[in-house]
Scaffold this motif. Structure first.
Motif, PDB file in Angstrom:
ATOM      1  N   UNK A 151      16.278   3.327   9.591  1.00  0.00           N
ATOM      2  CA  UNK A 151      15.456   2.199  10.034  1.00  0.00           C
ATOM      3  C   UNK A 151      14.175   2.688  10.681  1.00  0.00           C
ATOM      4  N   UNK A 152      14.253   3.745  11.491  1.00  0.00           N
ATOM      5  CA  UNK A 152      13.051   4.292  12.102  1.00  0.00           C
ATOM      6  C   UNK A 152      12.069   4.789  11.047  1.00  0.00           C
ATOM      7  N   UNK A 153      12.586   5.422  10.005  1.00  0.00           N
ATOM      8  CA  UNK A 153      11.722   5.930   8.943  1.00  0.00           C
ATOM      9  C   UNK A 153      11.079   4.789   8.158  1.00  0.00           C
ATOM     10  N   UNK A 154      11.860   3.748   7.872  1.00  0.00           N
ATOM     11  CA  UNK A 154      11.296   2.590   7.173  1.00  0.00           C
ATOM     12  C   UNK A 154      10.210   1.914   8.012  1.00  0.00           C
ATOM     13  N   UNK A 155      10.445   1.805   9.306  1.00  0.00           N
ATOM     14  CA  UNK A 155       9.440   1.185  10.174  1.00  0.00           C
ATOM     15  C   UNK A 155       8.178   2.036  10.244  1.00  0.00           C
ATOM     16  N   UNK A 166       1.618   2.934   6.338  1.00  0.00           N
ATOM     17  CA  UNK A 166       1.135   2.692   4.975  1.00  0.00           C
ATOM     18  C   UNK A 166       1.188   1.187   4.664  1.00  0.00           C
ATOM     19  N   UNK A 167       0.306   0.402   5.302  1.00  0.00           N
ATOM     20  CA  UNK A 167       0.367  -1.058   5.158  1.00  0.00           C
ATOM     21  C   UNK A 167       0.080  -1.557   3.747  1.00  0.00           C
ATOM     22  N   UNK A 168      -0.502  -0.718   2.897  1.00  0.00           N
ATOM     23  CA  UNK A 168      -0.833  -1.155   1.549  1.00  0.00           C
ATOM     24  C   UNK A 168      -0.025  -0.403   0.483  1.00  0.00           C
ATOM     25  N   UNK A 169       1.029   0.251   0.910  1.00  0.00           N
ATOM     26  CA  UNK A 169       1.866   0.988  -0.039  1.00  0.00           C
ATOM     27  C   UNK A 169       2.536   0.032  -1.010  1.00  0.00           C
ATOM     28  N   UNK A 170       2.739   0.483  -2.236  1.00  0.00           N
ATOM     29  CA  UNK A 170       3.218  -0.416  -3.286  1.00  0.00           C
ATOM     30  C   UNK A 170       4.674  -0.843  -3.094  1.00  0.00           C
ATOM     31  N   UNK A 171       5.445  -0.096  -2.329  1.00  0.00           N
ATOM     32  CA  UNK A 171       6.845  -0.462  -2.126  1.00  0.00           C
ATOM     33  C   UNK A 171       7.075  -1.180  -0.795  1.00  0.00           C
ATOM     34  N   UNK A 172       6.007  -1.670  -0.191  1.00  0.00           N
ATOM     35  CA  UNK A 172       6.099  -2.275   1.122  1.00  0.00           C
ATOM     36  C   UNK A 172       7.087  -3.449   1.168  1.00  0.00           C
ATOM     37  N   UNK A 173       7.018  -4.322   0.187  1.00  0.00           N
ATOM     38  CA  UNK A 173       7.892  -5.495   0.202  1.00  0.00           C
ATOM     39  C   UNK A 173       9.361  -5.109   0.096  1.00  0.00           C
ATOM     40  N   UNK A 174       9.661  -4.181  -0.795  1.00  0.00           N
ATOM     41  CA  UNK A 174      11.047  -3.728  -0.933  1.00  0.00           C
ATOM     42  C   UNK A 174      11.541  -3.124   0.377  1.00  0.00           C
ATOM     43  N   UNK A 175      10.663  -2.415   1.066  1.00  0.00           N
ATOM     44  CA  UNK A 175      11.036  -1.808   2.336  1.00  0.00           C
ATOM     45  C   UNK A 175      11.274  -2.882   3.396  1.00  0.00           C
ATOM     46  N   UNK A 176      10.465  -3.928   3.396  1.00  0.00           N
ATOM     47  CA  UNK A 176      10.676  -5.025   4.342  1.00  0.00           C
ATOM     48  C   UNK A 176      12.074  -5.627   4.176  1.00  0.00           C
ATOM     49  N   UNK A 177      12.499  -5.822   2.941  1.00  0.00           N
ATOM     50  CA  UNK A 177      13.837  -6.363   2.714  1.00  0.00           C
ATOM     51  C   UNK A 177      14.912  -5.366   3.141  1.00  0.00           C
ATOM     52  N   UNK A 190      -1.232  11.558  -1.006  1.00  0.00           N
ATOM     53  CA  UNK A 190      -0.808  10.472  -1.892  1.00  0.00           C
ATOM     54  C   UNK A 190       0.702  10.396  -2.063  1.00  0.00           C
ATOM     55  N   UNK A 191       1.393  11.510  -1.859  1.00  0.00           N
ATOM     56  CA  UNK A 191       2.855  11.464  -1.987  1.00  0.00           C
ATOM     57  C   UNK A 191       3.553  11.246  -0.641  1.00  0.00           C
ATOM     58  N   UNK A 192       2.787  11.159   0.445  1.00  0.00           N
ATOM     59  CA  UNK A 192       3.401  10.998   1.765  1.00  0.00           C
ATOM     60  C   UNK A 192       4.264   9.745   1.884  1.00  0.00           C
ATOM     61  N   UNK A 193       3.818   8.580   1.375  1.00  0.00           N
ATOM     62  CA  UNK A 193       4.702   7.403   1.456  1.00  0.00           C
ATOM     63  C   UNK A 193       6.043   7.617   0.761  1.00  0.00           C
ATOM     64  N   UNK A 194       6.023   8.272  -0.404  1.00  0.00           N
ATOM     65  CA  UNK A 194       7.277   8.520  -1.114  1.00  0.00           C
ATOM     66  C   UNK A 194       8.153   9.507  -0.358  1.00  0.00           C
ATOM     67  N   UNK A 195       7.525  10.485   0.268  1.00  0.00           N
ATOM     68  CA  UNK A 195       8.290  11.449   1.062  1.00  0.00           C
ATOM     69  C   UNK A 195       8.995  10.742   2.223  1.00  0.00           C
ATOM     70  N   UNK A 196       8.275   9.859   2.889  1.00  0.00           N
ATOM     71  CA  UNK A 196       8.872   9.138   4.016  1.00  0.00           C
ATOM     72  C   UNK A 196      10.008   8.231   3.558  1.00  0.00           C
ATOM     73  N   UNK A 197       9.845   7.600   2.402  1.00  0.00           N
ATOM     74  CA  UNK A 197      10.939   6.806   1.854  1.00  0.00           C
ATOM     75  C   UNK A 197      12.138   7.681   1.526  1.00  0.00           C
TER      76      UNK A 197
END
Length: 205
Positions: free
Chosen positions: A62-66, A72-83, A38-45
């Protein structure tokens, strides 16, 4: 390892450069073992943030964000990461086509939302500032105004249409019309005052 990382997580703001590199090793080890924790998306960010802010390596960020977007297509910070990806594509990769695709993806996935407004505004700015596609920028700004009329960005978008007509396209009549729309449609906006100033300057010439 998981609990050690959780305990270590808040201390990252005070690390030295060598410690950041060590943190990246710990984070990579964690993701290898617990990719779907559950903390993996935050770790990658956090990995992306370290590369971008501390190690000054936007390409690795950029590689890490991609990777985040792919895994994590349903991660809650996905939109912020897209920007964030859009900004890195523009400012560091100079990959304007991919940036435009990123903003288009946001608008398609989240129409008539705040994210749609920001994506259209970013697209218009990219077209005007980096690609000198002034007609395309006008179309994008006007699309924002018409479809997202209540947006906080709408007055500025309409004002920028006027500036493009006035300065880049040297079309005095359309510039006047665009500035007048700012005044008529958004009378309480600060851009209404700026539009009046621009109209006065045009009429004095």
């Amino acid at each position: 390892l998981r609990q050690a990382l959780i305990n270590f997580y808040p201390t990252l703001n005070d690390l030295k450069l060598s410690d950041y590199k060590k943190a990246l090793e710990h984070y990579a080890e964690f993701l290898d073992k617990f990719d779907h924790d559950e903390i993996s998306p935050e770790i990658l960010l956090r990995i992306a943030e370290i590369h971008l802010e501390e190690l000054k390596s936007p390409a690795r960020a950029l590689r890490s964000y991609r990777r985040y977007l792919e895994q994590y297509p349903f991660a809650r910070k996905r939109l912020a990461v897209l920007f964030q990806v859009g900004g890195l594509l523009i400012n560091h990769e100079r990959d304007y086509s991919s940036a435009l695709d990123t903003y288009a993806d946001i608008s398609r996935a989240y129409p008539q939302t705040e994210w749609d407004e920001k994506a259209k505004f970013a697209k218009a700015n990219l077209l005007s500032r980096y690609l000198s596609d002034f007609l395309g920028a006008i179309e994008a700004y006007e699309d924002l105004v018409e479809r997202n009329f209540q947006s906080d960005l709408a007055p500025e978008a309409q004002f920028r249409v006027g500036k493009i007509y006035e300065i880049q396209l040297n079309d005095k009549l359309r510039a006047i019309d665009s500035y007048q729309k700012v005044i008529d449609r958004f009378p309480g906006s600060g851009f209404s005052t700026q539009a009046r100033d621009q109209l006065e300057k045009i009429r004095r010439r």
